[in-house]
Every structure is written in structure tokens, then in C-alpha cells.
Design a protein around this motif. Structure first.
Motif, mmCIF file in Angstrom:
data_model
loop_
_atom_site.group_PDB
_atom_site.id
_atom_site.type_symbol
_atom_site.label_atom_id
_atom_site.label_comp_id
_atom_site.label_asym_id
_atom_site.label_seq_id
_atom_site.Cartn_x
_atom_site.Cartn_y
_atom_site.Cartn_z
ATOM 1 N N LEU A 1 -2.343 -5.898 25.675
ATOM 2 C CA LEU A 1 -2.248 -7.010 24.833
ATOM 3 C C LEU A 1 -1.754 -8.271 25.828
ATOM 4 O O LEU A 1 -1.689 -9.334 25.639
ATOM 5 N N ARG B 1 -9.060 -9.910 21.068
ATOM 6 C CA ARG B 1 -7.672 -9.660 21.434
ATOM 7 C C ARG B 1 -6.766 -10.116 20.189
ATOM 8 O O ARG B 1 -5.777 -9.359 20.006
ATOM 9 N N ASP C 1 -4.346 -7.593 17.899
ATOM 10 C CA ASP C 1 -2.949 -7.901 17.748
ATOM 11 C C ASP C 1 -2.443 -7.895 16.237
ATOM 12 O O ASP C 1 -1.369 -7.792 15.690
ATOM 13 N N ASP D 1 0.196 -6.059 13.600
ATOM 14 C CA ASP D 1 1.204 -6.393 12.773
ATOM 15 C C ASP D 1 0.973 -5.977 11.620
ATOM 16 O O ASP D 1 1.882 -6.010 10.847
#
Length: 80
Positions: free
Chosen positions: A35, A43, A47, A51
Motif C-alpha cells: 500500500l 488501492r 486501504d 481500517d
């Protein structure tokens, strides 16, 4: 707490947690490296998925997993 059955249960729990931590360490570092170093389509989504566990309360995750793996859930019905 010191019976053989309890000690075996503790050993299994801590052993599984240790193995899970090692697997998460390897794949977490690999994913973090990818990443940070590379730009690719999707991407941002990847990501965001990383999270998600920090933003999702534990109770909500538990209820969702219970519903998914229940006998009438989408995953549980495959195994029935």
C-alpha cells in the motif's frame, strides 16, 4: 484453574493467539509495504478495508459473523 483440562485449554488459546499474531504480522507487513510503495486500481478500497476493524465495534462484528455463519445464513447454509 490448575486442572489438566484448564491448562490444556489455556495452552490451546495462547498457542492459537500466537500463531494468529505471527500470520497477521507477516501479511500485515506485506500489505502495508504494498500500500505504501505501489499505486494500483482498488488501492483506496483495500486501504479502507484495512481500517474497517478499527471503526467497527466488536459487538457489531460478532453479530454480523453470527448471522453469516448461522444455519440459515449465507455461509452457514453452504455447510448444512
Amino acid at each position: 484453574v490448575t486442572t489438566d483440562r484448564a491448562l490444556l485449554a489455556f495452552g490451546l488459546s495462547f498457542g492459537a493467539a500466537f500463531i494468529a499474531a505471527l500470520v497477521n504480522l507477516v501479511f500485515g507487513l506485506l500489505l502495508a509495504w504494498v500500500l505504501v510503495r505501489y499505486r494500483f486500481p482498488g488501492r483506496g478500497l483495500l486501504d479502507s478495508l484495512m481500517d474497517l476493524p478499527f471503526a467497527l465495534p466488536t459487538a457489531v462484528a460478532g453479530i454480523a459473523l453470527t448471522a453469516a455463519f448461522a444455519p440459515n445464513g449465507p455461509v452457514g447454509s453452504l455447510f448444512m
